[in-house]
Write a protein that holds these residues in place. Structure first.
Motif, short mmCIF file in Angstrom:
data_model
loop_
_atom_site.label_atom_id
_atom_site.label_comp_id
_atom_site.label_asym_id
_atom_site.label_seq_id
_atom_site.Cartn_x
_atom_site.Cartn_y
_atom_site.Cartn_z
N ILE A 212 0.79 -1.15 0.09
CA ILE A 212 -0.05 0.06 -0.08
C ILE A 212 0.90 1.39 -0.02
CG2 ILE A 212 -1.74 1.28 1.28
CD1 ILE A 212 -2.82 -1.41 2.37
N ALA A 213 1.72 1.17 0.97
CA ALA A 213 2.71 2.25 1.04
C ALA A 213 3.50 2.56 -0.36
CB ALA A 213 3.37 2.53 2.53
N GLY A 214 4.06 1.31 -0.64
CA GLY A 214 4.84 1.33 -1.72
C GLY A 214 4.40 1.91 -3.02
N VAL A 215 3.00 1.64 -3.35
CA VAL A 215 2.20 2.31 -4.36
C VAL A 215 2.27 3.53 -4.31
CG1 VAL A 215 -0.08 2.32 -5.42
CG2 VAL A 215 1.00 0.25 -5.07
N LYS A 216 2.01 4.09 -3.12
CA LYS A 216 1.71 5.56 -2.76
C LYS A 216 3.20 6.09 -2.95
CE LYS A 216 2.09 6.88 1.37
NZ LYS A 216 1.87 6.70 2.85
N PHE A 217 4.31 5.60 -2.53
CA PHE A 217 5.60 6.37 -2.84
C PHE A 217 5.90 6.27 -4.26
CE2 PHE A 217 6.24 5.43 1.77
CZ PHE A 217 6.21 6.68 2.28
N VAL B 288 3.99 6.51 -6.87
CA VAL B 288 3.21 7.23 -7.61
C VAL B 288 3.64 8.81 -7.27
CG1 VAL B 288 0.94 8.43 -7.78
CG2 VAL B 288 1.12 5.86 -7.65
N THR B 289 3.81 8.97 -6.23
CA THR B 289 4.38 10.15 -5.62
C THR B 289 5.83 10.55 -6.35
OG1 THR B 289 3.36 9.85 -3.63
CG2 THR B 289 4.55 11.77 -3.73
N SER B 290 6.53 9.43 -6.22
CA SER B 290 7.90 9.75 -6.81
C SER B 290 7.95 10.15 -8.20
CB SER B 290 8.87 8.61 -6.49
OG SER B 290 9.38 8.52 -4.97
N ASN B 291 7.08 9.23 -8.95
CA ASN B 291 7.22 9.47 -10.19
C ASN B 291 6.47 11.06 -10.79
OD1 ASN B 291 7.98 7.14 -10.65
ND2 ASN B 291 5.94 6.27 -11.32
N MET B 292 5.55 11.47 -10.19
CA MET B 292 5.03 12.99 -9.94
C MET B 292 6.20 13.87 -9.80
SD MET B 292 1.38 12.73 -8.76
CE MET B 292 -0.16 12.18 -9.73
N TRP C 61 1.10 18.41 -7.39
CA TRP C 61 0.01 17.14 -7.54
C TRP C 61 0.59 16.10 -6.84
CZ3 TRP C 61 -4.48 15.45 -9.62
CH2 TRP C 61 -5.14 16.46 -10.47
N ALA C 62 1.91 15.99 -6.47
CA ALA C 62 2.55 14.96 -5.91
C ALA C 62 2.04 15.13 -4.35
CB ALA C 62 3.91 15.03 -5.93
#
Lengths: 796, 796
Positions: B140-145, B147-151, B159-160
């Motif tokens: 869960i946290a991995g996906v969040k990070f 997505v944020t990192s990619n942004m 947006w991030a």
């Protein structure tokens, strides 16, 4: 020589149980002056009958005290009666309520500082003792092996054997002689004694300075003499000795005592120190600080507090640091033949251990085998000990003969076995000389041609703990002889041999390394004989310095312990039982639920009045060996007959010594606080016991009175006579009592029914009183052929 | 939200202490039929006055039972009163003497097999729960990070932040909502609750299936939402929940119960399982099986038996094996973002650690600093918890508002802090992509130019437990909010940061590695806040897989614990006290030696006759909340007034339910063994409590009688009224009692003086009754500004 100390201890143990409690529900009247002599003979006959109905093992010390006291036995053996410790601070009306917490801040600070200083000293001394033992063994045995090997290199085989056997013989006899003549209590492993002490059984001399010295020296000699014995057990005993002596403030005899140490002259602080000492011993033997703490917790102690964990941990940490520092010094080459050896045995750090599901079956087989072998080991050890015990009982001559025989046999075995082994060519590409020349090395030439070595000789002719030098059968024969000797390391070595053997048999069917099999083999045998789990696991991990082994070691330990528990009891419990210590188990036996406490109280009850005649007290103390007496107030000093409390024998002796007597039976006496200080009532060290025979009183004194009230513990633990025995034993054991007063249910009767002591809770005593229980199904469960019930009790 | 559960628990705890014992030395007569209504009002007034004289924290539940019972509160909150466990098998005349050992062999075998099966299941389930928690958090946290990192890589900073803050907000609110509405008992770490349970305080709902589910789900959500909370505490609670539910045979509501499990329906077996469960929780959190056992021993349990060590060890071994197997599966890449992470934090195996004397001063400074910081941490945590408690008490809205505020603040902090850090160029020659692209990696670009990374972002934007991601101040603010959250891992992380900081400050003055400083920093902070020694040491060793660290870790722990103990109490004790659990300390307070048990018995004493009128029983049960009542035989059924035993409320309810009534007051009644079986009296699971209001009896029934004799525990533990309170508390605590009967010293009085329960031993209660003690010097020692005395009590 595990049993050599038995006779001394059994003949002196606590006489309480045979006498104190009353079997009839009605209590006997107070001792009347006129019936003194009748009472005396009555007591003796009762004592005899009491000891007849119960097992000789449980009721040790059925020898009547009066007759002993009148003999000319040396004072040391007379005064050092085995005391059963009371691990609570005693609360008397006046003095002993003043424990350290009620003192001022300065006292508290002093107590705390001193306690931690003692732990530090204990750790440092135990570490030094462990290092000294290792250093001496490595050097003495090292020289012996170097000389022998050099003779073998020069093909002077007969000379080599002569030197080898002679040096072994001299070392063994030296250990046996000092043990037998100077400190019989130092014989054997010492762990059973420490375990019994922490359960509340204080055998004579086990913690005296003499025992300590003989233990260390004897252990060095015995291990150096190539006997198949270890140093872990003796080091545990050594640690406990150091702890006890430190707590007593050194020996008073040698003027080493310190005034500050009066805070520690009680059973509880002494017990705590001894627990830390045993942890320090294991830590010193294996350089395993966490393992040491767990060993003390799992195998030795009967009571445990969270705060003790913390202190034991501090002690073992000090041990680890001291050992490390001393070994650092040795690495600079100043310690003779003591190289890297002696403290870390296996070293499987370098390999990364990988194991998978197919590796499990061999491991499981190893565990089952280890469990079976371990329980056989215990079984045979017990038989061997019983046989040795018979021999040892016959006198010093037989003891020494036994030691000599075993030494010669061992020498023959060790020298003979390598001849049966084949010679291997030296491996190429290693830095070490092969065959080893001049000093102890890993490649022994023995009888082999040049450039070959004998692998069995390399195992047997080595002192390093990292060599697995013995076959399975060798270990259990030697433990019983009269020298300090441990069981732990032989079991590890034997187990490692066994593991390697299984590994070789598995061959290519298992991907596991042979050294891993050796570790697992040790674990399985330790689990099978010692029945420890967490502590063995941690000790092995600390020895091998590899945590990845953990799951496999755990699995093996669980299997072997379960298998072995189904077959017989653990090795230390067997020895404790064999030595006749009244060890109190954690759990209550099932049949105890069928009985009430009044079913087990026996014998006439002796009581004192609140203000008692001196002559009566002296008479009772002379004719009995009890350690506690109820004090009862009768009219006109109270409304009705009321139980005032419990007074200890030791305190009565102090009162008699001080001669603070009253001329008449009146309450208005002397201000006791001026006559006594709390320190007068502090627990003496093991070397200083008062004896009633040493106190000389005139006929006038005998007619005077003592006011016992200020010296009586006014709130002893009591149970109602209808309480089930199972509940009473839980109370007795959990709170760590020495005396438990039984009071009547109905208020119309005398205020006390009897006193229960440790001996009254022994299964042998109870079943002696109630033989019908033996016939009931409880018997089948408890005394049946299989120890299945034991497993259940143990596991539940 | 640590305090959210408090209201529920305090309003329902045991009413015993406020009522049962009698303050006058003379006991009141038995309840007379005619005085029922007078007695009723008398009782209520007394109850009120009793609660006024004592602290509100100690005497929780002063709310009168009758008024509550008549309200329409939901049955769950009414019937689940906090029970104080009695950890001995109860012995009644007839039934409960039949514990498993007196059953046949088949029963014994079934019991033992089942017990080990339960331990196995417990280990497997706890291991699975630990793995599941880790897996879910990492993903869960991995996906969040990611997505944020990619942004951030795409420079869409706003947006991030939006996505990051929103996902954190949703996760936090989800955790807070399910905790607040479905299982308030699941809030916080759970370790204080487990610790209190094992001390004998059974808070409502803490081990219900609902709590379990919310705990696991809530913990995943809370940890995933980047809050500075850990999973160790929740896992301990989860393990304890699983254990309790297994022991109860699953929830009866969902028909998961099993007939065999009736053996485990008693407090003792349940306690043992819960102890094993808490060990399994720690083992699952850190993959530290030995550490788990030691944690349970040192930090959680109040009673410990050697046999329990063995079972706990088995359980944690199963956990270790299950975790290993599951991680092996994940290594094949089937677990999404769950890589190697999550279970081993530091890895200092590769280095060989060498340290010498000059390295000691920095280590000692580290230890002292850790101790001071740890005690500050405890101090502030307590203040923060008190503040949160005030907010949480205001209702659900405030709870959720608090959670939302903290979530937003945390998001801002984590997103804001890296902007303050400087960018570092990517190291060359490493295989990992830098900056990490697409998935969670160790080099976060954040706002930096290409080929650079932000090291603070790398710490903060990572879920792996091996990243030290938080600053010191962050941890203590979040613990109190309404979500399952642990303290252990935040403390480790904060400590590691602190250690690394000290290491950097030392710079070249120390030869020690910075990673070593991080480990030692964690140890010092753990020692300073949790005050555990051996278990922390072993857990850290198991985490780092390097035993050579041992002496240094020990040294740091010893120093930091000593320093912190001098300043305040350990973190779990503070929380236990804050939650108002009547926790029984190991040691007796010094002033307890000044008091006798009769000084603390208060209130009127309620008793039953051996053959009692149904109406009386119903009345007493309705008007009081006591859990035990003395049973007294009066003439003509006995010679004089005699204490027959103690009967439990639960058993009375069963008797009333079964309606086995006698028409008249005669001894010749019904053969009870036909009417009842032992299973009827087995302890119910937490979900099934009888309530007196649910039993409908006719007016005719009310005039009939019950023979209580067969159902009475005939040998309750008793003390004489003159016994010192200090001795009584030791008995109470060591034997693990729930009721202690006080009998009179003189035989001419009524056979019982009062009943002591846990609440009577609480310092607040005693000092409330005897305010003069507060003025004496005891007060200065106990309630003084410094906790010096605490240290002494703790260490002694």
């Amino acid at each position: 020589m595990a049993m050599a100390a038995e006779k001394e201890s059994t003949s002196e143990v606590d006489l309480e149980s045979a006498l104190l409690p009353s079997s009839s529900v009605e209590s006997l009247p107070l001792l009347a002056h006129s019936t003194r002599s009748r009472q005396h003979s009555h007591l003796r006959s009762l004592r005899r009958s009491a000891s007849n109905t119960t097992s000789q093992i449980a009721i040790v010390g059925s020898d009547p005290a009066p007759s002993r006291a009148s003999t000319t036995s040396p004072s040391s053996s007379r005064s050092l009666a085995t005391a059963v410790g009371n691990f609570r601070l005693i609360e008397n009306e006046e003095f002993l309520q003043q424990d350290w917490r009620s003192r001022g801040r300065a006292h508290i600070l002093r107590y705390v500082v001193l306690k931690w200083t003692l732990c530090f000293l204990l750790g440092a001394l135990a570490g030094a003792a462990g290092f000294l033992t290792n250093l001496a063994i490595e050097n003495i045995a090292g020289v012996k092996f170097v000389v022998t090997s050099n003779m073998m290199l020069a093909d002077r085989h007969l000379w080599a054997f002569g030197v080898f056997a002679a040096s072994n013989f001299v070392l063994t006899m030296f250990a046996a002689v000092i043990t037998a003549f100077f400190a019989p209590a130092a014989a054997g492993s010492g762990i059973p004694e420490v375990k019994a002490y922490l359960n509340g059984v204080d055998a004579p001399e086990i913690f005296s300075p003499r025992t300590l010295v003989v233990k260390v020296v004897g252990c060095i000699a015995a291990v150096s003499s190539s006997l198949h014995v270890g140093k872990a057990g003796p080091l545990v005993h050594t640690g406990a000795c150091i702890a006890s002596i430190l707590g007593q403030g050194g020996s008073r005899k040698y003027r080493l005592t310190c005034k500050w140490l009066r805070y520690f002259k009680n059973d509880r602080d002494r017990r705590d120190l001894v627990t830390c000492g045993s942890a320090a011993g294991v830590a010193a033997a294996f350089r395993a600080p966490v393992g040491g703490v767990l060993f003390a917790l799992e195998a030795v102690s009967s009571w445990w507090r969270s705060a003790l964990l913390w202190r034991a941990f501090f002690t073992t940490a000090v041990v680890a640091v001291v050992l490390r520092a001393l070994i650092d010094i040795c690495h600079r080459g100043k310690c003779g033949l003591f190289g890297k050896g002696g403290l870390i045995m296996f070293d499987v750090t370098s390999d990364t251990i990988a194991y998978h599901l197919p590796d499990l079956p061999p491991v499981i087989i190893l565990g089952i085998g280890g469990g079976i072998l371990g329980s056989f080991y215990n079984f045979f050890l017990e038989k061997v000990l019983r046989a040795y015990n018979l021999i040892n009982e016959k006198g010093y001559g037989y003891k020494l003969l036994l030691a000599a025989t075993i030494s010669i046999c061992t020498s023959c075995c060790i020298f003979g076995l390598p001849w049966l082994a084949s010679c291997s060519p030296c491996p190429t590409g290693i830095s070490e000389a092969c065959p080893s020349i001049g000093r102890s090395g890993n490649f022994k030439k023995f009888q082999c041609p040049p450039d070959h070595y004998n692998d069995l000789a390399s195992l047997l002719f080595n002192t390093n703990d990292d060599t697995i030098r013995n076959l399975f059968s060798a270990g259990l024969i030697i433990y019983g002889i009269a020298a300090p000797s441990g069981l732990f390391i032989p079991v590890i070595l034997t187990g490692a041999t066994y593991g390697r053997l299984v590994g070789m048999l598995m061959g290519s069917r298992s991907t596991l390394d042979h050294s891993l099999f050796a570790v697992l083999g040790s674990a399985s045998l330790l689990g099978g004989s010692m029945r420890m789990t967490v502590s063995v696991c941690v000790i092995l991990l600390e020895l091998t310095n590899n945590l990845l082994l953990l799951p496999l070691v755990m699995l093996v330990l669980l299997i072997s312990k379960t298998v072995a528990d189904a077959l017989n009891a653990n090795i230390y419990d067997l020895i404790v039982k064999l030595k006749g210590f009244p060890y109190l188990e954690t759990h209550a036996e099932p049949y105890m639920r069928q009985l009430t406490v009044s079913d087990v109280v026996t014998g006439p009850l002796l009581m004192f009045n609140g203000i008692e005649k001196v002559g009566n007290i002296v008479h009772v103390l002379k004719t009995t060996g009890h350690h506690g007496f109820p004090v009862v107030d009768e009219p006109p000093f109270s409304d009705s007959s009321v139980l005032y409390g419990l007074i200890l024998r030791a305190h009565l002796l102090i009162l008699l010594k001080k001669r603070v007597f009253l001329p008449s039976r009146s309450l208005f006496g002397i201000d006791v606080s001026k006559q006594f200080s709390a320190d007068d009532f502090a627990k003496r060290g093991s070397g200083k016991h008062d004896d009633i025979e040493d106190i000389k009183l005139t006929a006038e004194d005998m007619e005077m009175f003592i006011d016992l009230h200020p010296f009586t513990n006014t709130s002893p633990y009591t149970v109602v006579e209808t309480m089930s025995l199972a509940k009473a034993v839980i109370l007795f054991r959990e709170v760590g009592l020495r005396h438990l007063l039984v009071v009547p249910k109905s208020s119309s009767r005398a205020p006390i029914v009897g006193i229960l002591t440790r001996h009254d809770f022994m299964p042998e005593h109870i079943l002696g009183l109630h033989p019908s229980l033996l016939k009931s199904r409880w018997k089948r469960l408890r005394f049946g052929k299989t120890s299945l019930n034991k497993v259940f009790c143990d596991l539940c």
